[in-house]
Design a protein around this motif. Structure first.
Motif, short mmCIF file in Angstrom:
data_model
loop_
_atom_site.label_atom_id
_atom_site.label_comp_id
_atom_site.label_asym_id
_atom_site.label_seq_id
_atom_site.Cartn_x
_atom_site.Cartn_y
_atom_site.Cartn_z
N LYS A 69 0.87 -1.32 -0.04
CA LYS A 69 0.03 -0.12 0.03
C LYS A 69 0.85 1.28 -0.09
O LYS A 69 0.28 2.27 -0.35
CB LYS A 69 -0.90 -0.05 1.12
CG LYS A 69 -2.06 -1.09 1.09
CD LYS A 69 -3.07 -0.90 2.35
CE LYS A 69 -4.14 -1.86 2.22
NZ LYS A 69 -3.67 -3.32 1.99
N GLU A 70 2.06 1.24 0.42
CA GLU A 70 3.14 2.11 0.66
C GLU A 70 4.42 1.68 0.04
O GLU A 70 4.72 0.68 0.15
CB GLU A 70 3.32 2.76 2.02
CG GLU A 70 1.91 3.03 2.82
CD GLU A 70 2.30 3.30 4.20
OE1 GLU A 70 2.67 4.29 4.83
OE2 GLU A 70 2.53 2.13 4.95
N LYS A 71 4.98 2.61 -0.49
CA LYS A 71 6.48 2.21 -1.25
C LYS A 71 7.26 1.82 -0.21
O LYS A 71 7.91 0.62 -0.66
CB LYS A 71 7.19 3.46 -1.80
CG LYS A 71 8.15 3.05 -2.98
CD LYS A 71 8.43 4.39 -3.74
CE LYS A 71 9.54 3.78 -4.90
NZ LYS A 71 9.81 5.00 -5.65
N ARG A 72 7.33 1.92 1.14
CA ARG A 72 8.35 1.62 1.83
C ARG A 72 8.11 0.37 2.71
O ARG A 72 8.95 -0.43 3.31
CB ARG A 72 8.83 2.67 3.16
CG ARG A 72 7.34 3.14 3.79
CD ARG A 72 7.89 4.06 4.79
NE ARG A 72 8.67 3.73 5.80
CZ ARG A 72 9.86 4.39 6.18
NH1 ARG A 72 10.08 5.22 5.46
NH2 ARG A 72 10.65 3.97 7.13
N ASN A 73 6.77 -0.18 2.56
CA ASN A 73 6.30 -1.25 3.35
C ASN A 73 5.96 -2.42 2.59
O ASN A 73 5.31 -1.99 1.60
CB ASN A 73 5.03 -0.92 4.32
CG ASN A 73 5.58 0.12 5.48
OD1 ASN A 73 6.70 -0.05 6.21
ND2 ASN A 73 4.76 1.11 5.79
#
Lengths: 110, 109
Positions: A69-73
């Motif tokens: 859902k997010e680039k980092r996770n």
């Protein structure tokens, strides 16, 4: 410091109890992936993601789910763990050919 | 998909040179990487070859022959700290590499 952070480092659970292993990277990498490592079998690819909301199965995806859902996770979800999922799990991120690995999660399913 | 073969174990003495071979079968191939993993640790990147030939990084070198679907990792002036597992990994269309089963390198004094 550039790093891939996985949690927890160790996890003991029972069959059927849903669990999530978290993975976060601070390098703004587009590619993230999950591997499991078993003695004599090397690192086998579970799932990978090429960007937000883009995921695909690796070689051993059965029994696992992921989301981006997010680039980092890039969390790894085991909806109903079974003993054959007892393994050492690694998350990795990459931009280009070089993978950066997290420190690993040793999972035991009883 | 990718399939890689490498020896399960190699032994050598301190100061020697050792070569770890890797052959691969692939449907789509971009390049071959090598990773080192010490007991209890995470794999760390050593090298990547996309073109034929030898790439040198200090005591470590990596070679690729695309026509032979073959590569190797060469470790020179072996040290005790080089005792570890070494994995070759082939990158294909997904850009996420597939790993071999690993070679355990044991360095003796």
């Amino acid at each position: 410091e550039a790093q891939v952070t996985q949690n927890p480092r160790y996890l003991i659970t029972v069959t059927g109890k849903k669990l999530t292993v978290t993975c976060s990277q601070n390098m703004n990498h587009e590619y993230m992936s999950w591997y499991r490592q078993d003695p004599g079998l090397g690192l086998r690819q579970i799932y990978y993601s090429m960007n937000v909301e883009v995921t695909d199965k690796g070689d051993v995806p059965e029994g696992y789910k992921v989301s981006r859902k997010e680039k980092r996770n890039f969390p790894l979800i085991l909806e109903s763990p079974s003993p054959n999922q007892t393994s050492l799990y690694f998350c990795a991120s990459s931009q280009g050919e070089k993978l950066f690995f997290g420190s690993g999660t040793q999972l035991s399913v009883l | 998909g990718q399939s890689l073969e490498q020896p399960s174990e190699v032994t050598a003495v301190e100061g020697a040179i050792v070569q770890i071979n890797c052959t691969y079968q692939t449907s789509g191939f971009y390049g071959l990487s090598w990773y080192q993993q010490h007991d209890g640790g995470a794999p760390t990147f050593l090298s990547y070859n996309a073109l034929d030939g030898l790439e040198e990084t200090g005591r470590f070198s990596s070679f690729l022959s695309r026509s032979d679907s073959y590569g190797y990792l060469l470790l020179q002036e072996l040290q005790m700290k080089d005792s570890a597992s070494y994995f070759c990994a082939a990158s294909g269309g997904s850009y996420i590499p597939t790993f071999g089963r690993g070679t355990s390198l044991i360095v003796h004094p």
